[in-house]
Design a protein around this motif. Structure first.
Motif, short mmCIF file in Angstrom:
data_model
loop_
_atom_site.label_atom_id
_atom_site.label_comp_id
_atom_site.label_asym_id
_atom_site.label_seq_id
_atom_site.Cartn_x
_atom_site.Cartn_y
_atom_site.Cartn_z
N VAL A 213 0.83 -1.20 0.00
CA VAL A 213 0.00 0.00 0.00
C VAL A 213 0.88 1.27 0.00
CG1 VAL A 213 -1.63 1.34 1.41
CG2 VAL A 213 -1.99 -1.12 1.03
N ASP A 214 1.92 1.27 0.84
CA ASP A 214 2.84 2.41 0.89
C ASP A 214 3.50 2.61 -0.49
OD1 ASP A 214 3.40 2.35 4.27
OD2 ASP A 214 2.79 0.51 3.25
N TYR A 215 3.89 1.48 -1.09
CA TYR A 215 4.59 1.50 -2.39
C TYR A 215 3.67 2.12 -3.45
CZ TYR A 215 7.66 -0.24 -6.13
OH TYR A 215 8.53 -0.33 -7.22
N PHE A 216 2.44 1.64 -3.50
CA PHE A 216 1.49 2.13 -4.51
C PHE A 216 1.17 3.61 -4.28
CE2 PHE A 216 1.24 -1.84 -6.41
CZ PHE A 216 0.19 -1.98 -7.30
N VAL B 179 -5.21 2.35 -3.66
CA VAL B 179 -5.14 0.94 -3.27
C VAL B 179 -5.92 0.68 -1.99
CG1 VAL B 179 -2.92 1.41 -2.14
CG2 VAL B 179 -3.50 -0.95 -2.76
N ILE B 180 -6.66 -0.44 -2.00
CA ILE B 180 -7.44 -0.86 -0.83
C ILE B 180 -6.56 -1.79 0.01
CG2 ILE B 180 -9.42 -2.22 -0.05
CD1 ILE B 180 -10.49 0.26 -1.17
N GLY B 181 -6.31 -1.37 1.26
CA GLY B 181 -5.50 -2.20 2.16
C GLY B 181 -4.82 -1.30 3.18
N PRO B 182 -4.38 -1.87 4.31
CA PRO B 182 -3.70 -1.06 5.33
C PRO B 182 -2.25 -0.80 4.94
CG PRO B 182 -3.77 -3.34 6.03
CD PRO B 182 -4.56 -3.25 4.74
N SER B 183 -1.68 0.30 5.48
CA SER B 183 -0.26 0.56 5.26
C SER B 183 0.55 -0.55 5.93
CB SER B 183 0.12 1.89 5.93
OG SER B 183 0.01 1.72 7.34
N ARG B 184 1.84 -0.61 5.63
CA ARG B 184 2.71 -1.63 6.21
C ARG B 184 2.64 -1.57 7.73
NH1 ARG B 184 8.73 -3.09 4.56
NH2 ARG B 184 9.18 -4.60 6.19
N TYR B 185 2.67 -0.34 8.27
CA TYR B 185 2.66 -0.21 9.73
C TYR B 185 1.31 -0.65 10.30
CZ TYR B 185 3.93 1.33 14.33
OH TYR B 185 4.21 1.33 15.67
N ALA B 186 0.23 -0.25 9.65
CA ALA B 186 -1.11 -0.64 10.13
C ALA B 186 -1.31 -2.14 10.01
CB ALA B 186 -2.17 0.10 9.33
N ALA B 187 -0.64 -2.76 9.05
CA ALA B 187 -0.77 -4.22 8.86
C ALA B 187 -0.10 -4.99 10.00
CB ALA B 187 -0.17 -4.63 7.52
N LYS B 188 0.63 -4.27 10.87
CA LYS B 188 1.25 -4.94 12.02
C LYS B 188 0.20 -5.50 12.97
CE LYS B 188 5.02 -3.53 14.00
NZ LYS B 188 6.21 -2.83 14.54
N LEU C 9 -2.97 5.26 12.37
CA LEU C 9 -2.69 4.17 11.43
C LEU C 9 -3.47 4.41 10.14
CD1 LEU C 9 -2.95 1.06 13.83
CD2 LEU C 9 -0.90 2.33 13.14
N ASP C 10 -2.81 4.28 9.01
CA ASP C 10 -3.47 4.47 7.71
C ASP C 10 -4.12 3.15 7.33
OD1 ASP C 10 -2.29 5.05 4.28
OD2 ASP C 10 -4.30 4.82 5.17
N TYR C 11 -5.44 3.01 7.70
CA TYR C 11 -6.10 1.72 7.45
C TYR C 11 -7.32 1.92 6.55
CZ TYR C 11 -6.84 -3.19 8.28
OH TYR C 11 -6.92 -4.55 8.10
N LYS C 12 -7.20 1.53 5.29
CA LYS C 12 -8.33 1.62 4.35
C LYS C 12 -8.59 0.21 3.79
CE LYS C 12 -6.39 4.61 1.59
NZ LYS C 12 -5.14 4.75 2.37
N GLY C 13 -9.61 -0.48 4.27
CA GLY C 13 -9.86 -1.81 3.74
C GLY C 13 -10.74 -2.65 4.63
N VAL C 14 -10.37 -3.91 4.74
CA VAL C 14 -11.12 -4.89 5.53
C VAL C 14 -10.29 -5.28 6.74
CG1 VAL C 14 -12.10 -7.23 5.50
CG2 VAL C 14 -12.32 -5.75 3.48
N LEU C 15 -10.94 -5.41 7.88
CA LEU C 15 -10.23 -5.85 9.10
C LEU C 15 -11.01 -7.02 9.69
CD1 LEU C 15 -8.80 -3.27 11.68
CD2 LEU C 15 -8.73 -5.70 11.90
N TYR C 16 -10.29 -8.10 9.95
CA TYR C 16 -10.89 -9.33 10.48
C TYR C 16 -10.58 -9.41 11.96
CZ TYR C 16 -10.78 -14.41 11.46
OH TYR C 16 -10.93 -15.66 11.99
N CYS D 249 -5.46 -8.47 8.71
CA CYS D 249 -5.66 -7.16 8.08
C CYS D 249 -6.20 -7.31 6.66
CB CYS D 249 -4.35 -6.39 8.06
SG CYS D 249 -3.05 -7.26 7.18
N ARG D 250 -7.14 -8.29 6.50
CA ARG D 250 -7.66 -8.58 5.17
C ARG D 250 -8.92 -9.41 5.34
NH1 ARG D 250 -6.62 -14.08 6.30
NH2 ARG D 250 -4.82 -14.09 7.66
N PHE D 251 -9.58 -9.70 4.22
CA PHE D 251 -10.74 -10.59 4.27
C PHE D 251 -10.24 -11.94 4.74
CE2 PHE D 251 -14.88 -9.47 3.02
CZ PHE D 251 -14.87 -8.51 2.03
N GLY D 252 -11.03 -12.64 5.61
CA GLY D 252 -10.68 -14.00 5.96
C GLY D 252 -10.97 -14.88 4.75
N ASP D 253 -10.30 -16.03 4.71
CA ASP D 253 -10.54 -17.02 3.64
C ASP D 253 -10.73 -18.35 4.34
OD1 ASP D 253 -8.94 -17.71 0.46
OD2 ASP D 253 -10.25 -18.99 1.69
#
Ligand SMILES: Nc1ncnc2c1ncn2[C@@H]1O[C@H](COP(=O)(O)OP(=O)(O)OP(=O)(O)O)[C@@H](O)[C@H]1O
Ligand SMILES: [Mg+2]
Length: 437
Positions: free
Chosen positions: A79-82, A89-98, A266-273, A290-294
């Motif tokens: 997400v940071d890269y994009f 981009v839909i998804g949390p930043s690297r730090y928020a994905a912690k 935290l830069d969090y744009k997306g789905v949180l499980y 930090c994403r949709f469950g599967d």
């Protein structure tokens, strides 16, 4: 709109299919995709961790936004890269994905924001971990977890002190030297109770709760065998996720989570499980993903009654609170078919037969570990397919999903026969006027 979905599992197939239902869609691309995403998207042969190529593709093809499915690229900072290249981009930043990629970070976050979770200890040095285990009562049941991402293979339920010693000696000591996975060793109080999955859409400021779902982690019927990535899920969970419990989880957990995300900027744009376990009916957080469950996504998304493109745009514009997200009041059950031997060693390139014979209007086959090769579908992973049936009533949803599974075959195929049994038991009790758990 042109959208790029990153990933190749059943979750990504479900996201692609749901996006494809939007009238706003011009084209969907899936990188790298699988045998099933071919029907709703154009597969792009780029690895999920090749940010350079993914971003270049997004730029060259005027992609409106990218939806990142799996946790690995999110934890590496896609997400940071994009965003640093002006790409949506839909998804949390690297730090928020912690919140997922570091269980220690998640535990400290939960402590700071008073979110109920199992008591824990963590150690960097294996010698300290051994001392801690020595101090335990010999019959103490305890959970040992890796700090980093482990694809569902970093958690050990130890029935007693001896088990814990074994895991420390034979598993962790071997791994400790390789990478961050076991940088910290977490010991968690064992909680005995049913589990539920609560997922939310969030733009980091507001949130929208999805209906509760229940996954089945263990490989075999009756919750026996090793942990897997998930063998089946259903929505809703009437015998557990009552209105009162949903409200309690919203107040005691979700709202604190969102205010923590805001306070921590935290830069969090997306789905949180949010993985929940009920300890004497009171909800405790097991973990965040930090994403949709599967397979939760494959059970949830067919019930979504609001355009997923609109939801994504609202998240990207941090205007999620401006749209009301609707869900169909139906039952949805997803059954996962796996390769024999999974989660251990399993054979690949096995032909899949019978897919064309599934033609029930309310049943969808989500591909995961599959490829379309020489005019045939072949297996290419541990979890191969997720069959989802939706119905007004529990019984026909369960019947449909199992009658569909019977039409599919591949060598050494395995699936659980008891996914939905609790739902049927609840139904029976209801019909006999017996209150649920
Ligand atoms: N404290 C606990 N008490 C009882 N069971 C637990 C505990 N922690 C974990 N488990 C069991 O182990 C499973 C996996 O644990 P957890 O969800 O923390 O790990 P994970 O590897 O991140 O899982 P996932 O693959 O879902 O992301 C849980 O679903 C639960 O069944
Ligand atoms: Mg996890």
């Amino acid at each position: 709109m042109k959208i790029l979905v990153v990933g190749s599992g059943g979750r990504e197939h479900a996201i692609c299919l749901q996006l494809s239902k939007s009238p706003k869609i011009e084209r969907i691309y899936c990188a790298p995709g699988n045998g099933g995403t071919l029907n709703v998207a154009q597969n792009i042969d780029i690895l999920v961790t090749d940010f350079d190529k993914l971003a270049a593709f997004a730029k060259e093809n005027d992609i409106d936004f990218t939806f990142v499915g799996p946790e690995t690229p999110l934890s590496y900072g896609i997400v940071d890269y994009f965003e640093s290249r002006g790409l949506k981009v839909i998804g949390p930043s690297r730090y928020a994905a912690k919140l997922e990629s570091s269980k220690i970070y998640a535990k400290k976050f939960m402590q700071k924001y008073n979110i109920p979770t199992a008591r824990y200890n963590s150690f960097e040095k294996i010698t300290d971990a051994i001392k801690f285990v020595e101090s335990l009562n010999k019959d103490k049941k305890i959970v040992i977890k890796a700090d980093g991402l482990a694809a569902g293979k970093g958690v050990y339920i130890c029935n007693n002190r001896e088990d814990a010693f074994y895991i420390l000696k034979h598993v962790i000591e071997n791994y400790k030297t390789s990478g961050d996975l076991w940088k910290n060793i977490i010991f968690e109080e064992y909680i005995d109770g049913p589990e539920l999955s609560y997922l939310i859409f969030t733009d980091g400021v507001s949130y929208s709760m999805m209906p509760a779902s229940q996954d089945h982690k263990r490989l075999n019927d009756g919750n026996k065998g090793p942990n897997t990535g998930g063998m089946g899920a259903y929505v809703p969970v009437p015998f557990l996720a009552t209105k009162e419990l949903n409200k309690k989880i919203e107040i005691d957990i979700i709202r604190k989570l969102i205010s923590g995300i805001k306070s921590e900027k935290l830069d969090y744009k997306g789905v949180l499980y949010v993985g929940i376990i009920l300890c004497n009916s009171s909800p405790h957080v097991l973990e965040f993903n930090c994403r949709f469950g599967d397979p939760e996504a494959q059970a949830l998304l067919p019930l979504l009654d609001t355009d997923l493109v609109d939801i994504c745009n609202a998240i990207l514009d941090k205007k999620l609170s401006s749209i009301k997200i609707k869900w169909k009041k139906k039952f949805s059950i997803c059954l996962v078919l796996v390769s024999g031997g999974y989660p251990g060693y399993f054979e690949k390139k096995v032909e899949i037969k019978g897919l064309n014979s599934i033609n029930d209007k309310f049943t969808t086959v989500f591909h995961a570990g599959t490829q379309f090769y020489n005019g045939r579908f072949i297996t290419s992973g541990g979890r191969v397919l997720g069959i989802t049936s939706v119905s007004e009533d529990i019984k026909s949803a369960v019947d449909k999903v199992y009658s569909s599974a019977k039409l599919v075959s591949f060598k050494n195929m395995h699936y659980r026969k008891d996914i939905g049994r609790n739902l049927l038991k609840f139904l029976k009790k209801e019909s006999e006027g017996i209150p649920s758990e």
